[in-house]
Design an enzyme around this catalytic site. Sequence first.
Site, PDB file in Angstrom:
ATOM      1  N   CYS A  45       0.841  -1.198   0.000  1.00  0.00           N
ATOM      2  CA  CYS A  45       0.000   0.000   0.000  1.00  0.00           C
ATOM      3  C   CYS A  45       0.882   1.256   0.000  1.00  0.00           C
ATOM      4  O   CYS A  45       1.973   1.266   0.550  1.00  0.00           O
ATOM      5  CB  CYS A  45      -0.911   0.012   1.228  1.00  0.00           C
ATOM      6  SG  CYS A  45      -2.064   1.416   1.224  1.00  0.00           S
ATOM      7  N   ARG A  49       2.863   5.093   6.289  1.00  0.00           N
ATOM      8  CA  ARG A  49       3.299   4.411   7.515  1.00  0.00           C
ATOM      9  C   ARG A  49       3.826   3.009   7.263  1.00  0.00           C
ATOM     10  O   ARG A  49       4.180   2.302   8.197  1.00  0.00           O
ATOM     11  CB  ARG A  49       2.125   4.346   8.517  1.00  0.00           C
ATOM     12  CG  ARG A  49       1.605   5.719   8.909  1.00  0.00           C
ATOM     13  CD  ARG A  49       0.247   5.611   9.573  1.00  0.00           C
ATOM     14  NE  ARG A  49      -0.765   5.077   8.668  1.00  0.00           N
ATOM     15  CZ  ARG A  49      -2.016   4.824   9.010  1.00  0.00           C
ATOM     16  NH1 ARG A  49      -2.410   5.029  10.245  1.00  0.00           N
ATOM     17  NH2 ARG A  49      -2.869   4.349   8.119  1.00  0.00           N
TER      18      ARG A  49
END
Length: 214
Positions: A45, A49
Site C-alpha cells: 500500500c 506508515r
Amino acid sequence: MSRLEKYRQVFENNRRWVESKREHDSTYFERLASGQQPEFLYIGCADSRVPANEIMGLEPGDVFVHRNVANIVVNTDLNAHTVIEYAVNHLEVDHIIVCGHYGCGGVGAAMKSQDLGVMNGWLREIRDVFRLHKAELMGIADEEARYRRLVELNVQEQCIHVLKTASVQKSYLKRKLPTVHGWVFDLHDGLLKDLEIPFDDILEDIREIYRLDV
Ligand code: CO
C-alpha cells in the site's frame, strides 16, 4: 519548523545519509550504481506508515517495490504488470510479496457506500473481493474484525491476480520460482504476519480457468 524548512531538511537528511553510508563502506555508492539483484518483489500500500524496506529491515538494492492505494493488482493495470514482468523475468526475483496492512484507508473506504469520485473504480476492486467472500465476511459480527479480515482477503485475492499472470506462470514452469506470499503489517505493533495462504488448495479449484499454455 516552517513548511519551507521542513522541505529543505530532506536534503540535509540526504547528505547525512550519504555520509553515514560512506563512513561504513567507502565504495557503497559505486556498488549501488553497478546494478541491482533484488530477491524480493514487494507489492504494498502507498500508505506513508508502511515503508517496504524499513519494515523488512532491508537495504537499497534488496527489494523491488510497487505501491498503490490498498495494494491492488488489477488485471489491466499496465503499471503493475510491467513491474511484475520486469521483476520476474529480468531481475528473476525468488519471492513476490503482496503486503496489506490493518487500518488500510483504501479498504475502509471500500466498506462504505460513499461516492469517492475518481477513486470509485479503484476501490470497486476491493468491493469485488467483498462480494467473493461475502458469506464469510457477513458472518463476522464485529465490524473491526470484519475490516481486518477484508484486509487479509484483499491480500489473498491480489496474490491470486499475481499468480494468474503469464509472467509468473512461465517463470514457474522454467525455474519453479517465484514463490508468492501474502503478508499483513500491523501498525499497532509493527509486526509483519505471513498469512500462509494455502495457494495450492485455492489454485486447485481455479487452475483450469486461469491456466495458460505457456
Ligand atoms: Co493502505
